[in-house]
Scaffold this active site. Structure first.
Site, PDB file in Angstrom:
ATOM      1  N   PRO A 118       3.809  14.245  -4.953  1.00 31.59           N
ATOM      2  CG  PRO A 118       2.840  16.137  -5.911  1.00 31.59           C
ATOM      3  CD  PRO A 118       3.879  15.076  -6.150  1.00 31.59           C
ATOM      4  CG  LEU A 152      -1.186  12.345  -7.946  1.00 31.08           C
ATOM      5  CD1 LEU A 152      -1.234  11.306  -9.056  1.00 31.08           C
ATOM      6  CD2 LEU A 152      -0.464  13.602  -8.422  1.00 31.08           C
ATOM      7  N   GLY A 198       2.219   2.751  -2.766  1.00 30.46           N
ATOM      8  CA  GLY A 198       2.083   3.565  -3.982  1.00 30.46           C
ATOM      9  C   GLY A 198       2.651   2.928  -5.249  1.00 30.46           C
ATOM     10  N   GLY A 223       0.798  -1.230   0.000  1.00 34.69           N
ATOM     11  CA  GLY A 223       0.000   0.000   0.000  1.00 34.69           C
ATOM     12  C   GLY A 223       0.824   1.270   0.000  1.00 34.69           C
ATOM     13  CB  THR A 240      -1.071   0.249  -8.007  1.00 36.86           C
ATOM     14  OG1 THR A 240      -0.832  -1.024  -7.408  1.00 36.86           O
ATOM     15  CG2 THR A 240      -2.021   0.068  -9.165  1.00 36.86           C
ATOM     16  CD  GLU A 273       1.665  -2.742  -8.434  1.00 42.52           C
ATOM     17  OE1 GLU A 273       0.961  -2.274  -9.349  1.00 42.52           O
ATOM     18  OE2 GLU A 273       1.326  -2.780  -7.234  1.00 42.52           O
ATOM     19  N   GLY A 274       5.577  -5.360  -8.457  1.00 41.86           N
ATOM     20  CA  GLY A 274       5.772  -6.443  -7.494  1.00 41.86           C
ATOM     21  C   GLY A 274       4.574  -6.627  -6.573  1.00 41.86           C
ATOM     22  CE  LYS A 307       0.196  -6.880  -7.859  1.00 43.74           C
ATOM     23  NZ  LYS A 307       0.683  -5.869  -6.926  1.00 43.74           N
TER      24      LYS A 307
END
Ligand SMILES: Nc1ncnc2c1ncn2[C@@H]1O[C@H](COP(=O)(O)OP(=O)(O)OP(=O)(O)O)[C@@H](O)[C@H]1O
Ligand SMILES: [Mg+2]
Length: 213
Positions: free
Chosen positions: A192, A194, A20, A18, A22, A108-109, A39
């Site tokens: 930052p 979004l 970031g 969790g 993705t 993505e891991g 993925k």
């Protein structure tokens, strides 16, 4: 970031779940033309999967998305959700995707690098097998330096090439400098929060915040 500085395959990992990964993958997909997303292991398929989320937020066609090698129902660490389905994750099953007409691939891991895939292997072993340059996403807050340096050390011990670190969230003064200095790594973005996520804000975030020297 100049497009031609960017490798044709990258592995996006993080210091935690969790964190970031993705979101950063979606930014790369929106900012780098003709990229594909993969993925390899999706743990938790009841909610929106990471692949579906990236697709929805970028509005990109299905042809840019590679199917997951393992889709596991329970939102648990992969070794545990696989066990619930009597499945054993086998590193040999992770074929290297063919790019075809795509220019690059964003992989993505799952969670962080020491998340178990089976009795013997961790996400780190999958990363070694693929051997793509790594983008490490970290939460830009207290503890960021420690978590980032620990993960960088583990990646380097395994001989992986680190492309850069993304510091995600409201910046804390001196974090960037400390991570670059002690981690001997480039902070490629300070991202930052979004306010809204759509194809336009994702492409804009890439343009405004990602730099690779
Ligand atoms: N910079 C950001 N701006 C706005 N929202 C963000 C940002 N970074 C992360 N988020 C939000 O935080 C949540 C977790 O982020 P994300 O799904 O990208 O993490 P992850 O590392 O991919 O998680 P997982 O381990 O489940 O794969 C999501 O709801 C995402 O939209
Ligand atoms: Mg994710």
């Amino acid at each position: 970031m100049a497009r031609n500085n960017f490798p044709d395959r990258v592995f996006v990992t993080g210091t935690d779940s969790g964190i970031g990964k993705t979101t950063v993958s979606a930014i790369l997909m929106a900012g780098l033309p003709n990229s594909g997303y993969w993925k390899p292991v999706q743990s938790g398929t009841e909610d929106v999967t990471d692949s579906q989320w990236v697709r929805r937020m970028t509005g990109l066609p299905e042809t840019r998305f590679y199917p997951e090698t393992y889709r596991l129902k329970a939102p648990l660490p992969p070794h545990a959700s696989a066990a619930m389905e009597n499945v054993t994750i086998d590193l040999e099953k992770f074929w290297v995707p063919y790019l075809g007409s795509l220019e690059r691939l964003i992989v993505e891991g799952v969670g962080g690098v020491m998340v178990p895939l089976n009795e013997q292997h961790f996400v780190l072993d999958l990363m070694k097998r693929l051997n793509y340059p790594v983008i490490l996403v970290c939460r830009n807050g207290r503890g960021a330096i420690n978590h980032t340096l620990l993960t960088l050390e583990q990646l380097r011990n395994q001989g992986l090439n680190i492309l850069g670190v993304v510091l995600n969230g409201p910046p804390i003064a001196s974090n960037r400098q400390a991570i670059e200095r002690y981690g001997k790594v480039q902070v490629m973005a300070e991202l930052p929060v979004l306010e809204t996520i759509n194809p336009h804000t994702l492409a804009r975030a890439y343009k405004d915040h990602f730099h690779l020297e």
